[in-house]
Design an enzyme around this catalytic site. Structure first.
Site, PDB file in Angstrom:
ATOM      1  N   SER A  40     -18.244  -2.373  10.126  1.00  0.00           N
ATOM      2  CA  SER A  40     -17.701  -3.709   9.867  1.00  0.00           C
ATOM      3  C   SER A  40     -18.524  -4.716  10.651  1.00  0.00           C
ATOM      4  O   SER A  40     -18.622  -4.625  11.876  1.00  0.00           O
ATOM      5  CB  SER A  40     -16.237  -3.776  10.307  1.00  0.00           C
ATOM      6  OG  SER A  40     -15.870  -5.137  10.448  1.00  0.00           O
TER       7      SER A  40
ATOM      8  N   ASP B 262      -0.523  -7.593  -4.586  1.00  0.00           N
ATOM      9  CA  ASP B 262      -1.780  -7.936  -3.919  1.00  0.00           C
ATOM     10  C   ASP B 262      -2.954  -7.184  -4.532  1.00  0.00           C
ATOM     11  O   ASP B 262      -4.032  -7.745  -4.752  1.00  0.00           O
ATOM     12  CB  ASP B 262      -1.686  -7.627  -2.422  1.00  0.00           C
ATOM     13  CG  ASP B 262      -0.523  -8.337  -1.766  1.00  0.00           C
ATOM     14  OD1 ASP B 262      -0.006  -9.299  -2.363  1.00  0.00           O
ATOM     15  OD2 ASP B 262      -0.121  -7.926  -0.666  1.00  0.00           O
TER      16      ASP B 262
ATOM     17  N   GLU C  97      -2.207   2.094   0.389  1.00  0.00           N
ATOM     18  CA  GLU C  97      -1.464   1.211   1.312  1.00  0.00           C
ATOM     19  C   GLU C  97      -0.088   1.805   1.637  1.00  0.00           C
ATOM     20  O   GLU C  97       0.344   1.825   2.784  1.00  0.00           O
ATOM     21  CB  GLU C  97      -1.315  -0.170   0.656  1.00  0.00           C
ATOM     22  CG  GLU C  97      -0.527  -1.182   1.442  1.00  0.00           C
ATOM     23  CD  GLU C  97      -1.386  -2.087   2.316  1.00  0.00           C
ATOM     24  OE1 GLU C  97      -2.407  -2.570   1.830  1.00  0.00           O
ATOM     25  OE2 GLU C  97      -1.012  -2.299   3.486  1.00  0.00           O
TER      26      GLU C  97
ATOM     27  N   THR D 261       9.367 -10.449  -5.255  1.00  0.00           N
ATOM     28  CA  THR D 261       9.862 -10.066  -6.582  1.00  0.00           C
ATOM     29  C   THR D 261       9.166  -8.797  -7.075  1.00  0.00           C
ATOM     30  O   THR D 261       9.708  -8.096  -7.919  1.00  0.00           O
ATOM     31  CB  THR D 261       9.602 -11.196  -7.596  1.00  0.00           C
ATOM     32  OG1 THR D 261       8.255 -11.662  -7.411  1.00  0.00           O
ATOM     33  CG2 THR D 261      10.553 -12.357  -7.387  1.00  0.00           C
ATOM     34  N   ASP D 262       7.976  -8.502  -6.535  1.00  0.00           N
ATOM     35  CA  ASP D 262       7.198  -7.388  -7.139  1.00  0.00           C
ATOM     36  C   ASP D 262       7.912  -6.051  -6.989  1.00  0.00           C
ATOM     37  O   ASP D 262       8.008  -5.282  -7.948  1.00  0.00           O
ATOM     38  CB  ASP D 262       5.742  -7.353  -6.640  1.00  0.00           C
ATOM     39  CG  ASP D 262       5.532  -7.149  -5.157  1.00  0.00           C
ATOM     40  OD1 ASP D 262       6.520  -7.191  -4.393  1.00  0.00           O
ATOM     41  OD2 ASP D 262       4.361  -6.952  -4.746  1.00  0.00           O
TER      42      ASP D 262
ATOM     43  N   TYR E 258       9.778  -6.778   6.635  1.00  0.00           N
ATOM     44  CA  TYR E 258       9.483  -6.609   5.205  1.00  0.00           C
ATOM     45  C   TYR E 258      10.259  -5.410   4.660  1.00  0.00           C
ATOM     46  O   TYR E 258      10.922  -5.495   3.625  1.00  0.00           O
ATOM     47  CB  TYR E 258       7.971  -6.406   5.017  1.00  0.00           C
ATOM     48  CG  TYR E 258       7.532  -6.275   3.584  1.00  0.00           C
ATOM     49  CD1 TYR E 258       7.091  -7.375   2.861  1.00  0.00           C
ATOM     50  CD2 TYR E 258       7.567  -5.039   2.927  1.00  0.00           C
ATOM     51  CE1 TYR E 258       6.684  -7.255   1.541  1.00  0.00           C
ATOM     52  CE2 TYR E 258       7.175  -4.907   1.610  1.00  0.00           C
ATOM     53  CZ  TYR E 258       6.725  -6.010   0.926  1.00  0.00           C
ATOM     54  OH  TYR E 258       6.333  -5.893  -0.384  1.00  0.00           O
TER      55      TYR E 258
END
Ligand code: GLA
Length: 385
Positions: free
Chosen positions: A73, A176, A164, A40-41, A228
């Site tokens: 990392s 997110d 992103e 929905t975003d 997506y």
């Protein structure tokens, strides 16, 4: 993913051992689950995520050679160094999530000094729990402080999304990054992706003697990004055909469906419109403290993702069916889909029993071993030390 201690003290020790210096501070940002409001975003709609206790931690200090950044990392035991000249969209590897934030901040007109960063994360990767948003929001919190930048929380979320979308190259919405930045402990975040209004809605499962179980189906899926993007493109095409700016603006679902000849597009629209309505109902339910009444909304959200938006996979559907058959009040897939996690609303103390039943059913079906935990609504990005 390797199990890494989510412990700021151990991270500071690792920073000292690796750089021979003391860090200037420690910053953190969480992963998230979405309670309801999927896909929905980017349709200018509503979402209702909450932040997880699982998070990225970063210890950092400025570097003396100005235009370079070193990132270690502890999860994959590797160090990457990139320089100002490397800051070009399309960079590959996990360091792109760090470099993308330097790039987005500089694109917004900020001067970012070089830094050493050492990070660790216990957000499961590739599970739809926003490990990449957690990383980017944590890097943003770190670099904003190291460079004395006064950037409002919502603007931080938008800069992380810019990284992103335009640096890493994933066409996501804002959910997110908004969750990782804006969430507060004990609440879900009701976020209107058009007006960008945010409301913290109390989500105290313990008061209702309930818990949220998260089950990671560990489903591998190589085509998540293209699937997506295809769903997003269908929604934009539908809005165009209907003559509205976004599917958020569809006021009369039946009339809209009558205007659309293609049955697939009709199903996509029905998911988005009904899902937005479910978010609004879920917010009413939480505001009234009737948490158990979320259950039927979770169930119908899952059916809508399975039948109309067609973003579930057999492992995810089995997990949802097993959760319900084992006593969960309601359950749905959470996140972008095509694998990943489900959430289930369960009676407090039942998480492990239901999780183990899912492990048994997965083994019987020949699927890999899933992983479960109880989700605790936690705080968003912040400085720890
Ligand atoms: C991913 C994206 C979000 C959102 C969800 C689906 O998590 O990053 O922006 O679109 O999928 O709700």
């Amino acid at each position: 993913m390797r199990e890494v201690s989510n412990d700021a003290g151990a991270l500071v020790d690792a920073f000292r051992a690796g750089t021979g210096r003391q860090p200037a501070g420690v910053w953190t940002a969480p992963g998230r689950v979405n309670l309801i409001g999927e896909h929905t975003d980017y349709n200018d709609g509503y979402v209702l995520p909450f932040a997880l206790a699982q998070r990225v931690l970063i210890a950092a200090a400025p570097r003396h050679d100005h235009g370079s950044w070193s990132v270690t990392s502890l999860n994959n035991r590797s160090t990457k160094i990139f320089r100002a000249a490397d800051l070009r969209p399309g960079m590959t590897g996990w360091q792109a999530y760090v470099a993308g934030i330097v790039w987005a901040l500089e694109e917004a007109g900020h001067r970012i000094g070089g830094a050493d960063l050492v990070l660790t994360s216990d957000v499961p990767e590739g599970a739809g729990l926003s490990s990449s948003a957690a990383l980017q929001c944590a890097v943003l919190a770190t670099l904003a402080d190291l460079n004395d930048l006064d950037i409002a929380a919502l603007d931080r979320a938008k800069l992380a999304r810019r990284s992103e979308n335009d640096f890493v190259g994933a066409p996501t919405g804002l959910m997110d990054q908004a969750a990782s930045t804006l969430c507060t402990a004990g609440h879900a975040l009701f976020f209107d992706c058009r007006t960008e209004a945010a409301e913290q809605v109390r989500f105290d499962t313990a008061s209702a003697d309930l818990e949220v179980l998260v089950l990671d189906t560990k489903t591998p899926h190589a085509l998540v990004d293209s699937d997506y993007a295809a769903r997003r493109a269908s929604c934009e095409q539908a809005a165009h055909l209907l003559g509205v700016p976004a599917l958020r603006d569809v006021a009369d679902l039946d009339a809209a469906l009558d205007q659309l000849p293609d049955p697939v597009i009709r199903r996509r629209v029905r998911h988005v419109v009904t899902e937005n309505a479910r978010v609004l109902e879920a917010v009413d339910v939480l505001r009234a403290g009737r948490i158990a009444d979320l259950a039927p909304l979770l169930d119908s959200s899952h059916e809508s993702m399975r039948d109309d938006f067609e973003i579930t996979v057999p492992q995810v559907d089995l997990a949802v069916e097993t959760a319900r058959a084992s006593g969960a009040l309601g359950a749905r897939m959470t996140g972008g889909g095509f694998g990943g996690c489900i959430i289930a609303l369960v009676v407090a103390g039942e998480t492990d029993r239901i999780g183990h039943e899912m492990t048994r059913r997965f083994a019987a079906a020949g699927y890999g071993r899933p992983m479960h935990f109880t989700a605790v609504p936690s705080a968003g990005a912040q400085r720890l030390k």
